[in-house]
Design an enzyme around this catalytic site. Structure first.
Site, PDB file in Angstrom:
ATOM      1  N   GLU A  49       0.821  -1.220   0.000  1.00 47.60           N
ATOM      2  CA  GLU A  49       0.000   0.000   0.000  1.00 47.60           C
ATOM      3  C   GLU A  49       0.851   1.264   0.000  1.00 47.60           C
ATOM      4  O   GLU A  49       0.507   2.243  -0.655  1.00 47.60           O
ATOM      5  CB  GLU A  49      -0.938   0.001   1.213  1.00 47.60           C
ATOM      6  CG  GLU A  49      -2.060  -1.027   1.078  1.00 47.60           C
ATOM      7  CD  GLU A  49      -2.902  -1.132   2.340  1.00 47.60           C
ATOM      8  OE1 GLU A  49      -2.705  -0.319   3.262  1.00 47.60           O
ATOM      9  OE2 GLU A  49      -3.743  -2.039   2.390  1.00 47.60           O
ATOM     10  N   HIS A  88       9.401  -1.228   2.999  1.00 47.63           N
ATOM     11  CA  HIS A  88       9.315  -1.433   4.445  1.00 47.63           C
ATOM     12  C   HIS A  88       9.162  -2.906   4.756  1.00 47.63           C
ATOM     13  O   HIS A  88       8.551  -3.652   3.998  1.00 47.63           O
ATOM     14  CB  HIS A  88       8.135  -0.658   5.043  1.00 47.63           C
ATOM     15  CG  HIS A  88       6.826  -0.906   4.350  1.00 47.63           C
ATOM     16  ND1 HIS A  88       6.492  -0.308   3.159  1.00 47.63           N
ATOM     17  CD2 HIS A  88       5.776  -1.703   4.680  1.00 47.63           C
ATOM     18  CE1 HIS A  88       5.287  -0.714   2.786  1.00 47.63           C
ATOM     19  NE2 HIS A  88       4.832  -1.571   3.692  1.00 47.63           N
TER      20      HIS A  88
HETATM   21  P1  5GP Z   1       1.813  -2.312   3.195  1.00 45.87           P
HETATM   22  O1  5GP Z   1       0.403  -2.738   2.939  1.00 45.87           O
HETATM   23  O2  5GP Z   1       2.264  -1.228   2.253  1.00 45.87           O
HETATM   24  O3  5GP Z   1       2.777  -3.470   3.267  1.00 45.87           O
HETATM   25  O4  5GP Z   1       1.827  -1.717   4.663  1.00 45.87           O
HETATM   26  C1  5GP Z   1       1.705  -0.373   4.973  1.00 45.87           C
HETATM   27  C2  5GP Z   1       1.589  -0.263   6.479  1.00 45.87           C
HETATM   28  O5  5GP Z   1       1.791   1.092   6.849  1.00 45.87           O
HETATM   29  C3  5GP Z   1       0.230  -0.683   7.029  1.00 45.87           C
HETATM   30  O6  5GP Z   1       0.401  -1.758   7.960  1.00 45.87           O
HETATM   31  C4  5GP Z   1      -0.298   0.583   7.715  1.00 45.87           C
HETATM   32  O7  5GP Z   1      -1.015   0.336   8.892  1.00 45.87           O
HETATM   33  C5  5GP Z   1       0.981   1.378   7.967  1.00 45.87           C
HETATM   34  N1  5GP Z   1       0.786   2.813   7.999  1.00 45.87           N
HETATM   35  C6  5GP Z   1       0.088   3.581   7.094  1.00 45.87           C
HETATM   36  N2  5GP Z   1       0.147   4.862   7.431  1.00 45.87           N
HETATM   37  C7  5GP Z   1       0.906   4.956   8.563  1.00 45.87           C
HETATM   38  C8  5GP Z   1       1.323   6.047   9.391  1.00 45.87           C
HETATM   39  O8  5GP Z   1       1.002   7.224   9.159  1.00 45.87           O
HETATM   40  N3  5GP Z   1       2.098   5.752  10.462  1.00 45.87           N
HETATM   41  C9  5GP Z   1       2.478   4.466  10.765  1.00 45.87           C
HETATM   42  N4  5GP Z   1       3.233   4.276  11.837  1.00 45.87           N
HETATM   43  N5  5GP Z   1       2.107   3.403  10.000  1.00 45.87           N
HETATM   44  C10 5GP Z   1       1.326   3.648   8.919  1.00 45.87           C
END
Ligand code: 5GP
Length: 120
Positions: A99, A104
């Site tokens: 997302e 990360h």
């Molecule tokens: P992905 O789906 O890209 O692997 O994970 C993105 C992660 O970023 C999600 O688990 C979401 O909860 C986290 N996330 C999104 N926005 C923020 C934010 O503003 N601060 C923090 N600490 N985590 C975030």
């Protein structure tokens, strides 16, 4: 696709959005996920502008790679995950369900994880 300077993790690295870092060096930062999926849910990110694991693995310097792995080791120890283990997840691009378009690694632990994948 070019790196999106306005993605949420770029803003966190720049200090535009406040965030409490658990661990930080000039190349890496670690912080709690805003929507934790387990008792421990930490995100480890490089500070360099890498969109995905694909880019980071291919383009990061030896120092960036070293700092990233040391950060993961630090988080695992600091959060008490050495004894019972944890899950490390790196969602990548559209098929991986990524997302936020800044590389990360999710570190999840503190309880037994459910099965890794649920096919619909
Ligand atoms: P992905 O789906 O890209 O692997 O994970 C993105 C992660 O970023 C999600 O688990 C979401 O909860 C986290 N996330 C999104 N926005 C923020 C934010 O503003 N601060 C923090 N600490 N985590 C975030």
């Amino acid at each position: 696709m070019t790196y999106d300077q306005n993605n949420i993790f770029a803003k966190i690295i720049r200090g535009d959005i406040p965030c409490n870092f658990i661990y930080e060096t000039e190349h890496v930062a670690a912080f709690d996920d805003i929507a934790p999926q387990a008792p421990v849910h930490v995100l480890v990110i490089p500070k360099g502008q890498y969109k995905s694991l694909t880019e980071f693995s291919a383009q990061a310097s030896a120092e960036e790679l070293e700092h990233f792995h040391h950060a993961i080791a630090h988080v695992i120890k600091d959060k008490g995950l050495t004894e019972n283990g944890y899950r490390a997840i790196c969602n990548t691009d559209s098929h991986g369900g990524q997302e936020v378009p800044h590389f990360h690694m999710h570190i999840l632990g503190g309880e037994k994880m459910p099965p890794m994948l649920v096919k619909s």
